[in-house]
Motif scaffolding. Sequence first.
Motif, PDB file in Angstrom:
ATOM      1  N   CYS A 186       0.846  -1.192   0.000  1.00  0.00           N
ATOM      2  CA  CYS A 186       0.000   0.000   0.000  1.00  0.00           C
ATOM      3  C   CYS A 186       0.879   1.239   0.000  1.00  0.00           C
ATOM      4  CB  CYS A 186      -0.921  -0.003   1.216  1.00  0.00           C
ATOM      5  SG  CYS A 186      -1.952   1.490   1.346  1.00  0.00           S
ATOM      6  N   GLN A 187       0.658   2.144  -0.957  1.00  0.00           N
ATOM      7  CA  GLN A 187       1.425   3.382  -1.036  1.00  0.00           C
ATOM      8  C   GLN A 187       0.649   4.560  -0.446  1.00  0.00           C
ATOM      9  OE1 GLN A 187       4.505   2.838  -2.358  1.00  0.00           O
ATOM     10  NE2 GLN A 187       3.816   0.727  -2.623  1.00  0.00           N
ATOM     11  N   CYS A 188      -0.357   4.281   0.350  1.00  0.00           N
ATOM     12  CA  CYS A 188      -1.210   5.336   0.904  1.00  0.00           C
ATOM     13  C   CYS A 188      -0.385   6.277   1.755  1.00  0.00           C
ATOM     14  CB  CYS A 188      -2.336   4.729   1.733  1.00  0.00           C
ATOM     15  SG  CYS A 188      -3.444   5.967   2.460  1.00  0.00           S
ATOM     16  N   LYS A 189      -0.520   7.591   1.513  1.00  0.00           N
ATOM     17  CA  LYS A 189       0.265   8.580   2.236  1.00  0.00           C
ATOM     18  C   LYS A 189      -0.521   9.265   3.343  1.00  0.00           C
ATOM     19  CE  LYS A 189      -0.704  12.504  -0.829  1.00  0.00           C
ATOM     20  NZ  LYS A 189      -0.097  13.587  -1.627  1.00  0.00           N
ATOM     21  N   CYS A 190      -1.714   8.783   3.667  1.00  0.00           N
ATOM     22  CA  CYS A 190      -2.560   9.487   4.625  1.00  0.00           C
ATOM     23  C   CYS A 190      -2.628   8.781   5.974  1.00  0.00           C
ATOM     24  CB  CYS A 190      -3.962   9.662   4.059  1.00  0.00           C
ATOM     25  SG  CYS A 190      -4.799   8.110   3.695  1.00  0.00           S
ATOM     26  N   CYS A 191      -1.753   7.827   6.226  1.00  0.00           N
ATOM     27  CA  CYS A 191      -1.859   7.097   7.490  1.00  0.00           C
ATOM     28  C   CYS A 191      -0.496   6.892   8.143  1.00  0.00           C
ATOM     29  CB  CYS A 191      -2.548   5.754   7.269  1.00  0.00           C
ATOM     30  SG  CYS A 191      -1.758   4.708   6.034  1.00  0.00           S
ATOM     31  N   GLY A 192       0.499   7.647   7.755  1.00  0.00           N
ATOM     32  CA  GLY A 192       1.798   7.508   8.388  1.00  0.00           C
ATOM     33  C   GLY A 192       2.916   7.434   7.367  1.00  0.00           C
ATOM     34  N   ASP A 193       4.131   7.224   7.859  1.00  0.00           N
ATOM     35  CA  ASP A 193       5.300   7.136   6.985  1.00  0.00           C
ATOM     36  C   ASP A 193       5.199   5.928   6.057  1.00  0.00           C
ATOM     37  OD1 ASP A 193       6.220   9.302   8.366  1.00  0.00           O
ATOM     38  OD2 ASP A 193       7.835   8.249   9.400  1.00  0.00           O
ATOM     39  N   VAL A 194       5.746   6.067   4.865  1.00  0.00           N
ATOM     40  CA  VAL A 194       5.831   4.961   3.908  1.00  0.00           C
ATOM     41  C   VAL A 194       7.317   4.666   3.712  1.00  0.00           C
ATOM     42  CG1 VAL A 194       5.206   4.093   1.628  1.00  0.00           C
ATOM     43  CG2 VAL A 194       3.747   5.785   2.771  1.00  0.00           C
ATOM     44  N   VAL A 195       7.729   3.436   3.974  1.00  0.00           N
ATOM     45  CA  VAL A 195       9.149   3.085   3.995  1.00  0.00           C
ATOM     46  C   VAL A 195       9.490   2.194   2.800  1.00  0.00           C
ATOM     47  CG1 VAL A 195      10.998   1.967   5.296  1.00  0.00           C
ATOM     48  CG2 VAL A 195       9.224   3.267   6.506  1.00  0.00           C
ATOM     49  N   TYR A 196      10.576   2.545   2.139  1.00  0.00           N
ATOM     50  CA  TYR A 196      11.117   1.760   1.038  1.00  0.00           C
ATOM     51  C   TYR A 196      12.503   1.287   1.468  1.00  0.00           C
ATOM     52  CZ  TYR A 196       7.353   4.040  -1.476  1.00  0.00           C
ATOM     53  OH  TYR A 196       6.118   4.488  -1.867  1.00  0.00           O
ATOM     54  N   ASN A 197      12.686  -0.004   1.545  1.00  0.00           N
ATOM     55  CA  ASN A 197      13.942  -0.580   2.039  1.00  0.00           C
ATOM     56  C   ASN A 197      14.952  -0.723   0.909  1.00  0.00           C
ATOM     57  OD1 ASN A 197      13.017  -1.019   4.776  1.00  0.00           O
ATOM     58  ND2 ASN A 197      11.765  -2.683   3.954  1.00  0.00           N
ATOM     59  N   VAL A 198      16.152  -0.207   1.148  1.00  0.00           N
ATOM     60  CA  VAL A 198      17.248  -0.354   0.204  1.00  0.00           C
ATOM     61  C   VAL A 198      18.027  -1.601   0.591  1.00  0.00           C
ATOM     62  CG1 VAL A 198      19.291   0.710  -0.813  1.00  0.00           C
ATOM     63  CG2 VAL A 198      17.382   2.151  -0.064  1.00  0.00           C
ATOM     64  N   MET A 199      18.084  -2.568  -0.320  1.00  0.00           N
ATOM     65  CA  MET A 199      18.685  -3.861  -0.034  1.00  0.00           C
ATOM     66  C   MET A 199      19.938  -4.066  -0.886  1.00  0.00           C
ATOM     67  SD  MET A 199      16.392  -4.943   2.137  1.00  0.00           S
ATOM     68  CE  MET A 199      16.826  -6.683   2.301  1.00  0.00           C
ATOM     69  N   SER A 200      20.752  -5.016  -0.457  1.00  0.00           N
ATOM     70  CA  SER A 200      21.903  -5.419  -1.260  1.00  0.00           C
ATOM     71  C   SER A 200      21.415  -6.027  -2.573  1.00  0.00           C
ATOM     72  CB  SER A 200      22.748  -6.432  -0.488  1.00  0.00           C
ATOM     73  OG  SER A 200      21.975  -7.573  -0.148  1.00  0.00           O
ATOM     74  N   ALA A 201      22.325  -6.194  -3.528  1.00  0.00           N
ATOM     75  CA  ALA A 201      21.933  -6.702  -4.840  1.00  0.00           C
ATOM     76  C   ALA A 201      21.274  -8.074  -4.766  1.00  0.00           C
ATOM     77  CB  ALA A 201      23.151  -6.746  -5.763  1.00  0.00           C
ATOM     78  N   ASP A 202      21.720  -8.923  -3.821  1.00  0.00           N
ATOM     79  CA  ASP A 202      21.119 -10.245  -3.670  1.00  0.00           C
ATOM     80  C   ASP A 202      19.921 -10.245  -2.731  1.00  0.00           C
ATOM     81  OD1 ASP A 202      22.335  -9.885  -1.235  1.00  0.00           O
ATOM     82  OD2 ASP A 202      23.770 -11.526  -1.453  1.00  0.00           O
ATOM     83  N   GLU A 203      19.551  -9.065  -2.227  1.00  0.00           N
ATOM     84  CA  GLU A 203      18.373  -8.861  -1.372  1.00  0.00           C
ATOM     85  C   GLU A 203      18.443  -9.644  -0.070  1.00  0.00           C
ATOM     86  OE1 GLU A 203      14.535  -8.594  -3.405  1.00  0.00           O
ATOM     87  OE2 GLU A 203      15.582  -8.931  -5.304  1.00  0.00           O
ATOM     88  N   THR A 204      19.650  -9.857   0.448  1.00  0.00           N
ATOM     89  CA  THR A 204      19.800 -10.587   1.705  1.00  0.00           C
ATOM     90  C   THR A 204      20.018  -9.667   2.903  1.00  0.00           C
ATOM     91  OG1 THR A 204      22.191 -10.846   1.333  1.00  0.00           O
ATOM     92  CG2 THR A 204      20.737 -12.607   0.539  1.00  0.00           C
ATOM     93  N   SER A 205      20.382  -8.415   2.661  1.00  0.00           N
ATOM     94  CA  SER A 205      20.643  -7.505   3.780  1.00  0.00           C
ATOM     95  C   SER A 205      20.167  -6.101   3.443  1.00  0.00           C
ATOM     96  CB  SER A 205      22.139  -7.479   4.121  1.00  0.00           C
ATOM     97  OG  SER A 205      22.896  -7.046   3.010  1.00  0.00           O
ATOM     98  N   GLU A 206      19.664  -5.423   4.458  1.00  0.00           N
ATOM     99  CA  GLU A 206      19.206  -4.042   4.290  1.00  0.00           C
ATOM    100  C   GLU A 206      20.377  -3.091   4.498  1.00  0.00           C
ATOM    101  OE1 GLU A 206      16.557  -1.079   6.945  1.00  0.00           O
ATOM    102  OE2 GLU A 206      15.449  -2.843   6.214  1.00  0.00           O
ATOM    103  N   VAL A 207      20.530  -2.139   3.575  1.00  0.00           N
ATOM    104  CA  VAL A 207      21.657  -1.204   3.658  1.00  0.00           C
ATOM    105  C   VAL A 207      21.191   0.249   3.778  1.00  0.00           C
ATOM    106  CG1 VAL A 207      23.180  -2.751   2.383  1.00  0.00           C
ATOM    107  CG2 VAL A 207      21.851  -1.026   1.142  1.00  0.00           C
ATOM    108  N   GLY A 208      19.906   0.496   3.708  1.00  0.00           N
ATOM    109  CA  GLY A 208      19.416   1.865   3.825  1.00  0.00           C
ATOM    110  C   GLY A 208      17.910   1.919   3.702  1.00  0.00           C
ATOM    111  N   LYS A 209      17.386   3.161   3.697  1.00  0.00           N
ATOM    112  CA  LYS A 209      15.939   3.359   3.591  1.00  0.00           C
ATOM    113  C   LYS A 209      15.653   4.658   2.856  1.00  0.00           C
ATOM    114  CE  LYS A 209      14.543   1.143   7.987  1.00  0.00           C
ATOM    115  NZ  LYS A 209      13.719   0.066   7.419  1.00  0.00           N
TER     116      LYS A 209
END
Length: 260
Positions: A186-209
């Motif tokens: 859900c990309q709804c912007k009317c109910c709080g922060d919307v977080v997009y996780n920046v992951m490593s290329a293999d998607e095994t670890s989070e490196v940012g947001k």
Amino acid sequence: MAEKQGPPPPIAQQPGTAQYGQQSGEVVVQNPGFVQLQMPQPIPNCPPGLEYLAQIDQLIIKQKKELFEIFTGCEMQNKYHVYNTLGQQIYFVQEDTDFCTRQCCGPLRPFDIQVIDNFQREVIRLVRPLRCQGACCPCCLQVLEVHAPPGNIVGYVKERWTCCYPKWDLFNANNDLILTIGGPLCQCKCCGDVVYNVMSADETSEVGKITKQWMGLMELFTDADNFSVTFPMDMDISAKAVIFGAAFLIDFMYFEESDN
């Protein structure tokens, strides 16, 4: 004669105030400790103007609210101020599009976005070609080129075809996959922060947001948005620039259209 518009002087909220030097053009942050925000020293293999990114792990992006757009509904050029965590402005960002393109294409419009530092240098340019938006069709996926400086591509942001959850792949200048970004269903912007996780290329670890910050009732009247971008301090500077650029593509794809 009308005064030529440009990025306003940087702001330093804590501590002190900021202004341009009268002769040298340097930005000086005045405070009791005599701290100065000066042009950073060149770094080997670093695009000019991005040296400051090596010193930080978070950026705050605040879109300027246009009263004319709020009251008339006419889409204006987007403008943003970019700050560090001390409230000091480090970049001014402005969309470069014509009036007809903005009104006819809306948030789908192609754009050039200029990122200007405190020394009036265009250090980054973000280029989005015209494409229909629709993740359900592989031929309608969004692409963003990240130039630093203009004419020198340092990376790409490419929307990935998915069924439900939005995703973007981040590439370096050689088109090698370096990172991925995953968003919520859900990309709804009317109910709080919307977080997009920046992951490593293999998607095994989070490196940012990349976080779309909730602005309260203001969300109901304007499409002006605030974002925060976090990444490791020691991350490659060009990769930081590509993540930074991805925040603007996400803004146009999901949060550009106002509710009025």
